[in-house]
Design a protein around this motif. Structure first.
Motif, PDB file in Angstrom:
ATOM      1  N   ASN A  44       0.868  -1.178   0.000  1.00 11.37           N
ATOM      2  CA  ASN A  44       0.000   0.000   0.000  1.00 11.37           C
ATOM      3  C   ASN A  44       0.904   1.228   0.000  1.00 11.37           C
ATOM      4  N   ASN A 511      -9.158   5.576   1.764  1.00 11.46           N
ATOM      5  CA  ASN A 511      -9.894   4.491   1.117  1.00 11.46           C
ATOM      6  C   ASN A 511      -9.329   3.117   1.443  1.00 11.46           C
ATOM      7  N   SER A 512      -8.022   3.034   1.676  1.00 11.87           N
ATOM      8  CA  SER A 512      -7.420   1.737   2.003  1.00 11.87           C
ATOM      9  C   SER A 512      -7.845   1.240   3.374  1.00 11.87           C
ATOM     10  N   PHE A 528      -9.968  -5.247  -3.256  1.00  8.41           N
ATOM     11  CA  PHE A 528      -9.395  -3.980  -3.702  1.00  8.41           C
ATOM     12  C   PHE A 528      -9.372  -3.856  -5.222  1.00  8.41           C
ATOM     13  N   ASN A 529      -9.455  -4.974  -5.942  1.00  8.90           N
ATOM     14  CA  ASN A 529      -9.474  -4.904  -7.403  1.00  8.90           C
ATOM     15  C   ASN A 529     -10.872  -5.089  -7.971  1.00  8.90           C
ATOM     16  N   ARG A 533     -15.887  -1.683  -6.305  1.00 11.84           N
ATOM     17  CA  ARG A 533     -15.365  -1.013  -5.115  1.00 11.84           C
ATOM     18  C   ARG A 533     -15.161   0.475  -5.395  1.00 11.84           C
ATOM     19  N   PRO A 534     -15.738   1.353  -4.571  1.00  8.41           N
ATOM     20  CA  PRO A 534     -15.494   2.790  -4.731  1.00  8.41           C
ATOM     21  C   PRO A 534     -14.018   3.110  -4.522  1.00  8.41           C
ATOM     22  N   THR A 535     -13.550   4.127  -5.187  1.00  6.91           N
ATOM     23  CA  THR A 535     -12.120   4.469  -5.127  1.00  6.91           C
ATOM     24  C   THR A 535     -11.850   5.717  -4.313  1.00  6.91           C
ATOM     25  N   ALA A 536     -12.890   6.379  -3.834  1.00 10.58           N
ATOM     26  CA  ALA A 536     -12.687   7.646  -3.136  1.00 10.58           C
ATOM     27  C   ALA A 536     -13.340   7.600  -1.763  1.00 10.58           C
ATOM     28  N   SER A 537     -12.678   8.177  -0.785  1.00  8.78           N
ATOM     29  CA  SER A 537     -13.281   8.397   0.528  1.00  8.78           C
ATOM     30  C   SER A 537     -12.654   9.617   1.188  1.00  8.78           C
ATOM     31  N   HIS A 548     -21.433   6.648  -4.605  1.00 11.97           N
ATOM     32  CA  HIS A 548     -20.618   5.461  -4.851  1.00 11.97           C
ATOM     33  C   HIS A 548     -20.405   4.623  -3.592  1.00 11.97           C
ATOM     34  N   SER A 549     -19.868   5.229  -2.563  1.00 10.81           N
ATOM     35  CA  SER A 549     -19.475   4.451  -1.400  1.00 10.81           C
ATOM     36  C   SER A 549     -20.654   3.786  -0.714  1.00 10.81           C
TER      37      SER A 549
END
Length: 639
Positions: A44, A511-512, A528-529, A533-537, A548-549
């Motif tokens: 990460n 996000n991680s 994670f792939n 899965r949303p990519t923003a937080s 999205h989330s």
């Protein structure tokens, strides 16, 4: 060291179980097969050590999000069961600056790491579970401070106590339990950051009633079972004398002033009986000192109980002139009882009758205190309750000495706000912080009745549910500040895992560090792939997070409004290439629908789309004016 990932074995999953990543140096994917447990790690690159707290007390914060029914609470319970070794098989991955480690729970397969070096450790920790819901969940392992558990604790002795010298009214007991915790928390040093964020209550007047613990007694005396035998005759006569003093009070009064003075004497008698019953109940709890409690001068005690002293003087004589030949010489709360009774008697004696209102209300058996006097009472009350478990011999458990918990006895003075009630948001916020403070104060900080851990995982299950949006912006920051201060005092590290439906809360989390649940997904936990899965937080736009989330693409507006917007888009797409061959009546209605849309980005986009079919200057100017008014409103709000 921080908890980075969790694997829980489950035969229903293709990988033999499922992995929850909480955020760390690596993303972990764990899979069972061919007699091995394969742990695959991917770096990460955005991870920052001590991101939430540079002091190192708060190790990490992670979020679990998903729609209703996606299983957020169920997942938390499974994690808690694993961490408490409660018939759940799995392992946990830990990281520190030196490397990565795994901790096994009921685990037999050899671990085969890929992309990271793993060492086996045994990591002890404690779990804390908070939920504001009253939904009859089963008891969470570890420390459970949920609404269900606190309701059960507040009512666990309603058959063995009176409140305000009357039968316990459940609604009043629950309200007093909450308010007592709220007030105690607000008076503590740990409330400062919360006060700054939310502006906690300052009240000018407080109402206090007292709890009486029922003892096995009749008008003829007490039926003792476990009280030291040498005390019984003295205490039985003292009990009868307290009753007699009340009966002999002159109840014939000629004025309101005289009645008030009578009520003061009656109230002092009630307080004396309340504290007397508390002491009897403490000694009767279990067989510890039947033959070990004695008077220093037995003959003198016989004379004292028969002479003309008032009953409080005789109570003080007992507390100042006994000893135990086993364990601690004076295990009863001698000083604590005398100090709080002296304070209350002095306070009542100082009260003067007033036609405008009085600080003693006999009908409700209540005393009223201003803030300064209440603080003194609460300090004395806390010292009394802390002293009660010390009557019993502490037990050595490992390196810690622990007393038996007697929370059902730790009731005496019960404060509440005199002139106000709380909003749902205030109540929700105070529930979280006051219960954390209350539990650890009663069980570790003041007197230890449970094992203290060096590391805690705090699970917050939609704790922000009733917060106003302006409070939700401060939710994570305030939890961070409180946790650092509070767990530093405990000399412990803490890690937080929370569930939420709110995008403002999620926008504080990288996000991680977010686990996304999707009930339509095969694995339920999005990898994670995963394309879903949303990519923003972290620091993301709230509208993007909502869309999205939280998997609410179709729920940002009402279903009927969404249907109308879909019809507009469908009509535009159908007619954009037909030239002037479109229905005039239809386009007029389409424009009317667009004009009524209040979401400015959506309205502007649809205006742009409809203008590809027909450039209507009047309509476009109307939309410009509407957008101008929207921006002007923003400007006004900012001034």
């Amino acid at each position: 060291m921080r908890l980075t990932a969790i694997f829980i074995e489950d035969e229903d999953y293709e990988e033999g179980g499922y992995t929850i990543n909480l955020g760390g140096n690596y993303f972990y994917t764990i899979k069972l097969g061919s007699g091995f447990c394969d742990v695959n790690a991917t770096e990460n690159k955005l991870f920052i050590n001590d991101f939430f707290d540079k002091s190192g007390t708060l190790k990490n914060i992670s979020a679990i999000v998903g729609g209703n029914g996606s299983g957020k609470t169920t997942l938390i319970y499974k994690i808690i069961n694993l961490l408490n070794d409660n018939f759940t098989t799995g392992l946990t991955i830990w990281e520190d600056n030196e490397g990565s480690y795994f901790n096994k729970y009921r685990w037999t397969l050899p671990v085969r790491p890929n992309g990271v070096s793993l060492s086996n450790i045994i990591k002890e920790l404690g779990t804390i579970y908070f939920s504001p819901y009253l939904d009859h969940k089963s008891l969470a392992r570890g420390i459970d401070i949920s609404a269900d558990r606190y309701l059960a604790e507040d009512l666990n002795n309603i058959d063995s106590t009176f409140d305000a010298n009357s039968r316990v009214v459940i609604s009043e007991r629950l309200k007093r339990g909450d308010y007592k915790r709220f007030i105690n928390f607000q008076k503590s040093k740990f409330s400062e950051g919360v006060k700054t964020a939310y502006g906690l209550l300052d009240e000018d007047l407080y109402r206090v009633v007292f709890t009486r613990h029922k003892i096995d007694a009749t008008k003829d005396g007490i039926d003792f079972e476990e009280t030291p035998e040498d005390f019984r005759d003295y205490l039985n006569k003292l009990f009868l004398e307290i009753r007699k003093e009340y009966d002999e009070l002159n109840k014939h009064v000629a004025s309101d002033e005289e009645r008030y003075e009578l009520n003061k004497s009656q109230y002092k008698n009630f307080i004396l009986m309340d504290v007397f019953c508390l002491l009897i109940k403490l000694m009767e709890r279990k067989n510890m000192y039947l033959q070990e409690g004695h008077f220093r001068n037995k003959e003198e005690a016989k004379i004292v109980i028969q002479n003309g002293l008032d009953s409080y003087s005789k109570l003080k004589y007992w507390l100042n002139n006994y000893y135990y030949s086993k364990g601690v010489e004076n295990p009863l709360p001698n000083d604590e009882v005398i100090k709080i009774v002296d304070f209350l008697f002095g306070y009542i004696d100082s009260l003067r009758f007033s036609k405008e209102g009085n600080y003693l209300n006999w009908s409700s058996k209540s005393l009223f205190f201003d803030e300064e006097d209440l603080e003194e009472l609460l300090d004395l009350n806390e010292k009394l309750l802390i002293a009660l478990p010390k009557y019993f011999i502490e037990i050595e458990k490992g390196s810690q000495n622990i007393y038996d918990s007697i929370s059902d006895l730790q009731y005496f003075a019960n404060p509440e706000y005199a002139n106000r009630s709380l909003s749902s948001g205030e109540t929700a916020m105070l529930h979280l912080y006051s219960r954390l403070y209350d539990f650890f104060s009663r069980h570790i900080l003041n007197v230890q009745t449970i094992r203290k851990e060096d590391y805690y995982i705090l699970f917050l299950d939609e704790a922000d549910l009733a917060y106003h949006p302006s409070w939700k912006k401060s939710y994570i920051k305030t939890i961070i500040d409180f946790s650092v201060s509070f767990f530093s005092e405990l000399d412990a590290n803490v890690q937080i895992v929370f569930t939420t439906h709110d995008p403002l809360s999620l926008s504080d989390i990288p996000n991680s560090n977010v686990t996304y649940l999707h009930k339509e997904s095969e694995t339920r936990i999005l990898s994670f792939n995963s394309v879903n899965r949303p990519t923003a937080s972290f620091a993301a736009n709230v509208n993007d997070l909502l869309g999205h989330s939280f998997f609410l693409e179709d729920l940002l507006i009402g279903d009927f409004a969404r249907q109308k917007i879909d019809e507009v888009i469908e009509w535009i797409n159908k007619n954009k290439d037909v030239g002037l061959d479109y229905n005039r009546g239809e386009i007029i209605n389409i424009k009317k629908i667009i004009a009524q849309i209040e979401e400015p980005v959506l309205r502007n986009k649809l205006t742009e789309m409809i203008s590809e079919i027909e450039v209507d200057e009047v309509f476009i100017n109307d939309m410009i004016n509407k957008q101008t008014k929207y921006l002007q409103d923003i400007l006004k709000r900012s001034k």
